[in-house]
Motif scaffolding. Structure first.
Motif, PDB file in Angstrom:
ATOM      1  N   GLY A 190     -19.174  69.117-120.927  1.00  0.00           N
ATOM      2  CA  GLY A 190     -19.205  70.559-120.678  1.00  0.00           C
ATOM      3  C   GLY A 190     -19.355  70.915-119.210  1.00  0.00           C
ATOM      4  O   GLY A 190     -20.061  71.858-118.848  1.00  0.00           O
ATOM      5  N   ARG A 191     -18.649  70.190-118.352  1.00  0.00           N
ATOM      6  CA  ARG A 191     -18.858  70.373-116.915  1.00  0.00           C
ATOM      7  C   ARG A 191     -18.481  71.763-116.418  1.00  0.00           C
ATOM      8  O   ARG A 191     -19.165  72.320-115.553  1.00  0.00           O
ATOM      9  CB  ARG A 191     -18.058  69.316-116.136  1.00  0.00           C
ATOM     10  CG  ARG A 191     -18.623  67.924-116.214  1.00  0.00           C
ATOM     11  CD  ARG A 191     -17.695  66.900-115.613  1.00  0.00           C
ATOM     12  NE  ARG A 191     -16.442  66.808-116.373  1.00  0.00           N
ATOM     13  CZ  ARG A 191     -15.464  65.954-116.089  1.00  0.00           C
ATOM     14  NH1 ARG A 191     -15.590  65.136-115.061  1.00  0.00           N
ATOM     15  NH2 ARG A 191     -14.374  65.913-116.831  1.00  0.00           N
ATOM     16  N   VAL A 192     -17.398  72.330-116.935  1.00  0.00           N
ATOM     17  CA  VAL A 192     -16.971  73.632-116.414  1.00  0.00           C
ATOM     18  C   VAL A 192     -18.000  74.705-116.755  1.00  0.00           C
ATOM     19  O   VAL A 192     -18.318  75.569-115.929  1.00  0.00           O
ATOM     20  CB  VAL A 192     -15.578  74.014-116.947  1.00  0.00           C
ATOM     21  CG1 VAL A 192     -15.145  75.360-116.398  1.00  0.00           C
ATOM     22  CG2 VAL A 192     -14.548  72.960-116.565  1.00  0.00           C
ATOM     23  N   ALA A 193     -18.528  74.676-117.965  1.00  0.00           N
ATOM     24  CA  ALA A 193     -19.552  75.650-118.334  1.00  0.00           C
ATOM     25  C   ALA A 193     -20.831  75.428-117.527  1.00  0.00           C
ATOM     26  O   ALA A 193     -21.423  76.368-116.989  1.00  0.00           O
ATOM     27  CB  ALA A 193     -19.846  75.569-119.823  1.00  0.00           C
ATOM     28  N   TYR A 323     -22.957  77.738-104.706  1.00  0.00           N
ATOM     29  CA  TYR A 323     -23.143  76.325-104.358  1.00  0.00           C
ATOM     30  C   TYR A 323     -24.618  75.940-104.441  1.00  0.00           C
ATOM     31  O   TYR A 323     -24.979  74.913-105.028  1.00  0.00           O
ATOM     32  CB  TYR A 323     -22.592  76.086-102.953  1.00  0.00           C
ATOM     33  CG  TYR A 323     -22.585  74.632-102.528  1.00  0.00           C
ATOM     34  CD1 TYR A 323     -21.941  73.664-103.290  1.00  0.00           C
ATOM     35  CD2 TYR A 323     -23.235  74.222-101.361  1.00  0.00           C
ATOM     36  CE1 TYR A 323     -21.933  72.333-102.901  1.00  0.00           C
ATOM     37  CE2 TYR A 323     -23.232  72.897-100.964  1.00  0.00           C
ATOM     38  CZ  TYR A 323     -22.580  71.954-101.741  1.00  0.00           C
ATOM     39  OH  TYR A 323     -22.580  70.639-101.360  1.00  0.00           O
ATOM     40  N   ARG A 324     -25.485  76.796-103.888  1.00  0.00           N
ATOM     41  CA  ARG A 324     -26.919  76.500-103.935  1.00  0.00           C
ATOM     42  C   ARG A 324     -27.437  76.526-105.372  1.00  0.00           C
ATOM     43  O   ARG A 324     -28.205  75.665-105.793  1.00  0.00           O
ATOM     44  CB  ARG A 324     -27.656  77.538-103.089  1.00  0.00           C
ATOM     45  CG  ARG A 324     -29.156  77.369-103.002  1.00  0.00           C
ATOM     46  CD  ARG A 324     -29.543  76.134-102.224  1.00  0.00           C
ATOM     47  NE  ARG A 324     -29.778  74.964-103.064  1.00  0.00           N
ATOM     48  CZ  ARG A 324     -30.016  73.764-102.593  1.00  0.00           C
ATOM     49  NH1 ARG A 324     -30.025  73.531-101.296  1.00  0.00           N
ATOM     50  NH2 ARG A 324     -30.240  72.754-103.415  1.00  0.00           N
ATOM     51  N   THR A 325     -26.989  77.518-106.150  1.00  0.00           N
ATOM     52  CA  THR A 325     -27.447  77.649-107.539  1.00  0.00           C
ATOM     53  C   THR A 325     -26.991  76.469-108.379  1.00  0.00           C
ATOM     54  O   THR A 325     -27.753  75.925-109.190  1.00  0.00           O
ATOM     55  CB  THR A 325     -26.915  78.963-108.147  1.00  0.00           C
ATOM     56  OG1 THR A 325     -27.318  80.065-107.337  1.00  0.00           O
ATOM     57  CG2 THR A 325     -27.433  79.160-109.570  1.00  0.00           C
ATOM     58  N   ALA A 326     -25.736  76.061-108.205  1.00  0.00           N
ATOM     59  CA  ALA A 326     -25.191  74.943-108.980  1.00  0.00           C
ATOM     60  C   ALA A 326     -25.938  73.649-108.674  1.00  0.00           C
ATOM     61  O   ALA A 326     -26.239  72.861-109.586  1.00  0.00           O
ATOM     62  CB  ALA A 326     -23.706  74.784-108.690  1.00  0.00           C
ATOM     63  N   LEU A 327     -26.265  73.416-107.398  1.00  0.00           N
ATOM     64  CA  LEU A 327     -27.004  72.202-107.047  1.00  0.00           C
ATOM     65  C   LEU A 327     -28.407  72.221-107.633  1.00  0.00           C
ATOM     66  O   LEU A 327     -28.908  71.190-108.115  1.00  0.00           O
ATOM     67  CB  LEU A 327     -27.068  72.052-105.527  1.00  0.00           C
ATOM     68  CG  LEU A 327     -25.748  71.736-104.818  1.00  0.00           C
ATOM     69  CD1 LEU A 327     -25.969  71.654-103.320  1.00  0.00           C
ATOM     70  CD2 LEU A 327     -25.123  70.442-105.342  1.00  0.00           C
ATOM     71  N   HIS A 347     -23.754  61.858-108.340  1.00  0.00           N
ATOM     72  CA  HIS A 347     -22.787  61.876-107.241  1.00  0.00           C
ATOM     73  C   HIS A 347     -21.494  62.538-107.686  1.00  0.00           C
ATOM     74  O   HIS A 347     -20.965  63.424-106.991  1.00  0.00           O
ATOM     75  CB  HIS A 347     -22.517  60.454-106.765  1.00  0.00           C
ATOM     76  CG  HIS A 347     -21.343  60.352-105.823  1.00  0.00           C
ATOM     77  ND1 HIS A 347     -21.306  60.986-104.599  1.00  0.00           N
ATOM     78  CD2 HIS A 347     -20.138  59.699-105.959  1.00  0.00           C
ATOM     79  CE1 HIS A 347     -20.148  60.734-104.007  1.00  0.00           C
ATOM     80  NE2 HIS A 347     -19.424  59.961-104.810  1.00  0.00           N
ATOM     81  N   GLN A 348     -20.975  62.121-108.841  1.00  0.00           N
ATOM     82  CA  GLN A 348     -19.727  62.718-109.337  1.00  0.00           C
ATOM     83  C   GLN A 348     -19.912  64.187-109.659  1.00  0.00           C
ATOM     84  O   GLN A 348     -19.023  65.011-109.405  1.00  0.00           O
ATOM     85  CB  GLN A 348     -19.244  61.955-110.576  1.00  0.00           C
ATOM     86  CG  GLN A 348     -18.573  60.630-110.265  1.00  0.00           C
ATOM     87  CD  GLN A 348     -17.326  60.805-109.408  1.00  0.00           C
ATOM     88  OE1 GLN A 348     -17.310  60.434-108.225  1.00  0.00           O
ATOM     89  NE2 GLN A 348     -16.296  61.390-109.972  1.00  0.00           N
ATOM     90  N   GLU A 349     -21.059  64.543-110.227  1.00  0.00           N
ATOM     91  CA  GLU A 349     -21.311  65.949-110.556  1.00  0.00           C
ATOM     92  C   GLU A 349     -21.352  66.794-109.284  1.00  0.00           C
ATOM     93  O   GLU A 349     -20.834  67.921-109.252  1.00  0.00           O
ATOM     94  CB  GLU A 349     -22.613  66.080-111.335  1.00  0.00           C
ATOM     95  CG  GLU A 349     -22.577  65.376-112.689  1.00  0.00           C
ATOM     96  CD  GLU A 349     -22.460  66.324-113.864  1.00  0.00           C
ATOM     97  OE1 GLU A 349     -23.242  67.280-113.936  1.00  0.00           O
ATOM     98  OE2 GLU A 349     -21.566  66.106-114.721  1.00  0.00           O
ATOM     99  N   GLU A 350     -21.952  66.274-108.216  1.00  0.00           N
ATOM    100  CA  GLU A 350     -21.980  67.034-106.958  1.00  0.00           C
ATOM    101  C   GLU A 350     -20.582  67.147-106.363  1.00  0.00           C
ATOM    102  O   GLU A 350     -20.235  68.175-105.762  1.00  0.00           O
ATOM    103  CB  GLU A 350     -22.948  66.389-105.958  1.00  0.00           C
ATOM    104  CG  GLU A 350     -24.401  66.617-106.338  1.00  0.00           C
ATOM    105  CD  GLU A 350     -25.341  66.563-105.141  1.00  0.00           C
ATOM    106  OE1 GLU A 350     -24.894  66.821-103.995  1.00  0.00           O
ATOM    107  OE2 GLU A 350     -26.534  66.271-105.345  1.00  0.00           O
ATOM    108  N   ARG A 351     -19.774  66.119-106.522  1.00  0.00           N
ATOM    109  CA  ARG A 351     -18.384  66.227-106.073  1.00  0.00           C
ATOM    110  C   ARG A 351     -17.658  67.352-106.808  1.00  0.00           C
ATOM    111  O   ARG A 351     -16.884  68.106-106.216  1.00  0.00           O
ATOM    112  CB  ARG A 351     -17.637  64.910-106.313  1.00  0.00           C
ATOM    113  CG  ARG A 351     -17.976  63.783-105.365  1.00  0.00           C
ATOM    114  CD  ARG A 351     -17.012  62.620-105.576  1.00  0.00           C
ATOM    115  NE  ARG A 351     -15.648  62.960-105.178  1.00  0.00           N
ATOM    116  CZ  ARG A 351     -14.551  62.377-105.648  1.00  0.00           C
ATOM    117  NH1 ARG A 351     -14.653  61.424-106.575  1.00  0.00           N
ATOM    118  NH2 ARG A 351     -13.354  62.730-105.224  1.00  0.00           N
TER     119      ARG A 351
END
Length: 403
Positions: A190-193, A323-327, A347-351
Motif C-alpha cells: 500500500g505504498r501509494v496510500a 516531504y517532511r510529513t511523509a518522512l 531506504h527504498q521507502e525513502e527513495r
C-alpha cells in the motif's frame, strides 16, 4: 459496531465478529427482493490469462443474490473477445461483456467523442464510465458494486460486506468504500496510500487551511481501494477523471452529491493482495510514478473547485510539507512493521517518498499550465440530454456483441 463522527468524516464498519458468510448472503438474498444488486468488473484482457481472475470467478459462481454482472473488457481483439465470452460463460448470473474495442461500441461512442462527451484515452476511468452507462441502460440493478480483477486473495465475503450497507432496506447509505490491511509475503504494501495520499492530504491542509473535503478524504482507511458499492441513481451524476485519479475523484464526487451521513467505509477482508505496479523511478509516465502525478493533480483540481488558489510558491510549500510529513510517518510504519513481524526497507521507502515529492512538483506544474484542460468525463445525465437515445443504443450494441 461502527465509528461515527460529525466533523466531515464517515461511518466505519469493522469486521469485528467475523459474522458467518451464509448469514450475510441470506440477508442479501432477502434485500435483493427490494433492491436488485449488480457487480461491475473492469478488466484488461491480459487479466483473463492470470490466476487472480480465475479465482475470482470461482468465488462469484457461488454468489446467490446478484441480478447482473457487467464486465468492461479493454485491449481485446475479435479472437480475444470470443475467448472472453467463453471464459465468463460459467457465471450462473446474467452477465454482459462490454467489448470496448469492438466496432459496435466504437460506433456508439464516436458521436459522443465528436461532441466532447466521451473519454478518448483508454484506461480504467473510461472502462468504468462505460460500465456505469450500461448499468443505467440495462435497469437490472438498484445497487451496484465494483472491484478490480487482479485480487489474489479474493473471497466472496468481500463482495457481501461491500454491498450490505447500501442494499440494507433500513440503512440510508448511498455509497460504501472497502478497506483492508495491505500486507503480503511478510511485507507491508500500500505504498501509494501510505507514502503519498495520507501525507499529501495533511500537507494540503497545513498549507491551504482546514477544508471539509480534505478531512473527509483523510477519514478513509484506504482511499485508493478499488472496491466500492453505490446506489445506481448516483451513477447519473458522478463525474469521474479518466486517469489514475479515479478513486480519489469518485470519493470527491460522492462528497459533493451526498451528505457524509450517507457515506460509509467497510472492512471487507482481513488482508488483500493484488498485482503490484512497478515504482518506475526512470519513467515518469509509468507505474506508481504516473499514478502519483495523476492523484496529485486530481487533488489540486478538486481543491481549486472549492476556491483554493495554487501559485508556484504555494506548490513549493505543499511539496516541502509533504516531504517532511511523509518522512515522519515512515518512521511509524517501520515501527508498525516491526511489531507485526513484517519487513520494510526504509531506504527504498525513502527513495519512493523522494520520487513522490518530485512528482508533486511535476503535477503542480501540469495543473498550472493546463488552463483549458477538461479533466472530468461528462456524467450520464448530460450525455442523455445531448443524445436521448444513447442508453438504448448502448444496450443494443452490447446485447448484439454478446449474442
Amino acid at each position: 459496531m461502527s465509528d461515527f463522527f460529525q466533523n466531515g468524516t464517515v461511518t466505519t464498519f469493522h469486521n469485528l465478529t467475523k459474522r458467518p458468510l451464509d448469514e450475510l448472503e441470506w440477508d442479501l438474498v432477502n434485500f435483493s427482493r427490494q433492491k436488485p444488486m449488480g457487480l461491475i468488473l473492469p478488466s484488461l484482457f491480459s487479466e483473463l490469462e492470470g490466476e487472480a481472475l480465475t479465482g475470482i470467478l470461482n468465488q462469484l459462481e457461488k454468489v446467490p443474490y446478484l441480478s447482473e454482472i457487467v464486465i468492461g473488457l479493454d485491449r481485446a481483439d475479435q479472437k480475444q473477445f470470443d475467448y472472453a465470452k467463453k471464459f465468463f460463460s460459467r457465471l450462473p448470473q446474467p452477465h454482459k461483456i462490454l467489448w470496448n474495442d469492438g466496432p459496435r461500441l466504437q460506433a456508439v461512442m464516436q458521436p459522443l467523442i465528436g461532441k466532447g462527451l466521451a473519454p478518448t484515452e483508454p484506461g480504467k476511468g473510461k472502462n468504468v464510465w462505460g460500465c456505469f452507462g450500461y448499468v443505467l441502460a440495462s435497469k437490472q440493478a438498484q445497487v451496484v458494486a465494483l472491484h478490480d480483477c487482479d485480487i489474489l486473495t479474493y473471497e466472496r465475503e468481500m463482495l457481501a460486506r461491500l454491498l450490505y450497507p447500501v442494499a440494507h432496506p433500513t440503512f440510508n447509505f448511498a455509497f460504501s468504500k472497502g478497506y483492508y490491511a495491505r500486507y503480503a509475503e511478510g511485507k507491508m504494501n500500500g505504498r501509494v496510500a501510505r507514502l503519498l495520499v495520507t501525507p499529501l492530504l495533511r500537507a494540503l491542509e497545513t498549507v491551504c487551511g482546514q477544508d471539509e473535503l480534505l478531512s473527509y478524504l483523510d477519514s478513509f482507511r484506504y482511499p485508493l481501494a478499488g472496491e466500492f458499492a453505490l446506489d445506481v441513481g448516483a451513477l447519473q451524476d458522478v463525474r469521474i477523471p479518466g486517469d489514475w485519479g479515479l478513486e480519489i475523484g469518485i470519493l470527491a464526487e460522492i462528497r459533493r452529491n451526498f451528505s457524509t451521513r450517507r457515506v460509509c467505509q467497510v472492512e471487507v477482508a482481513d488482508r488483500y493482495d493484488h498485482k503490484h505496479q512497478i515504482v518506475s523511478f526512470d519513467d515518469a509516465n509509468a507505474g506508481l510514478s504516473r499514478m502519483s502525478q495523476d492523484i496529485a493533480k486530481s487533488l489540486f483540481r478538486k481543491l481549486a473547485t472549492r476556491g483554493h488558489q495554487f501559485s508556484r510558491a504555494t506548490l513549493r510549500s505543499v511539496r516541502a510539507v509533504y516531504y517532511r510529513t511523509a518522512l515522519d510517518q515512515l518512521e511509524s510504519y517501520a515501527f508498525d512493521a516491526e511489531m507485526n513481524g513484517l519487513s520494510l526497507d526504509r531506504h527504498q521507502e525513502e527513495r519512493v517518498v523522494e520520487l513522490f515529492a518530485d512528482n508533486i512538483s511535476l503535477a503542480g506544474d501540469a495543473f498550472i499550465n493546463m488552463e483549458d484542460e477538461r479533466p472530468f468525463v461528462p456524467n450520464w445525465n448530460r450525455i442523455a440530454s445531448a443524445f436521448p437515445d444513447i442508453f438504448e443504443e448502448l444496450k443494443q450494441a452490447v446485447e448484439l456483441d454478446n449474442a
